[in-house]
Design an enzyme around this catalytic site. Sequence first.
Site, PDB file in Angstrom:
ATOM      1  N   TYR A   1      -2.723  11.869   7.054  1.00 18.64           N
ATOM      2  CA  TYR A   1      -3.000  10.804   6.088  1.00 18.64           C
ATOM      3  C   TYR A   1      -3.127   9.457   6.791  1.00 18.64           C
ATOM      4  CZ  TYR A   1      -2.214   7.117   2.734  1.00 18.64           C
ATOM      5  OH  TYR A   1      -2.347   5.955   2.034  1.00 18.64           O
ATOM      6  N   GLY A  10       0.831  -1.192   0.000  1.00 18.91           N
ATOM      7  CA  GLY A  10       0.000   0.000   0.000  1.00 18.91           C
ATOM      8  C   GLY A  10       0.870   1.248   0.000  1.00 18.91           C
ATOM      9  N   CYS A  11       0.399   2.302   0.624  1.00 17.29           N
ATOM     10  CA  CYS A  11       1.146   3.566   0.652  1.00 17.29           C
ATOM     11  C   CYS A  11       2.536   3.372   1.232  1.00 17.29           C
ATOM     12  CB  CYS A  11       0.378   4.582   1.486  1.00 17.29           C
ATOM     13  SG  CYS A  11       1.271   6.114   1.772  1.00 17.29           S
ATOM     14  N   PHE A  12       3.565   3.670   0.433  1.00 19.81           N
ATOM     15  CA  PHE A  12       4.925   3.424   0.924  1.00 19.81           C
ATOM     16  C   PHE A  12       5.340   4.380   2.037  1.00 19.81           C
ATOM     17  CE2 PHE A  12       6.522   5.349  -3.399  1.00 19.81           C
ATOM     18  CZ  PHE A  12       6.041   6.609  -3.052  1.00 19.81           C
TER      19      PHE A  12
END
Length: 199
Positions: free
Chosen positions: A177, A31-33
């Site tokens: 985030y 997913g989001c690194f």
Amino acid sequence: MRIIPFIATILLGASAMATPVKTDTAIFAGGCFWCMQPVFDNTPGVTATSVGYSGGDVANPTYEQVSSDTTGHYEAIEVTYDPAKVSYEALLDIYWHDIDPLDAGGQNYDRGKHYQTVIFTNSPQQEKAAHASKEKVAAFFAPRPIATEILPAKPFYAAEDYHQKYYEKSKIRYNAYKYGSGREQKLEKLWGKEKDGAK
């Protein structure tokens, strides 16, 4: 009077010629690194991390290209580690507890191929260890299927500099985030005490 400097020169030379630390690398897509880097940066035995792109066929892709899902790449992290201090199996355990392995479409509200979860292996030993760890995870979540793939490693391309250690460079935006996406809350609910044990 010249003996001491001479001995010092010899000792310094011997130190410089000392055997360098032997390291290995592991590549994970999860997913989001941005969210993958802190946990590995804080793992003893990990000597370096870099977020970027892997698994595709386009050389030196940009963030915009990867985000379009047209290059075949995944957002990933390359972990450089000292096998004498942390094992590949331990890194796999950390990885599993930092993702939702049941999600086939991405992670949390990040959707698309480039957000899917993959373990990239660069040796037969890593491949064997990855499959063994996946079997354990599959048993834990049975009968729900595990979506995370295990694939041979392809070239890893470091992402643009502003993505590296984003959690340090832009703490406010990163935390907004992280919690806004629900990633942390979902992982706690998904893994429960298992996640606490993997930290």
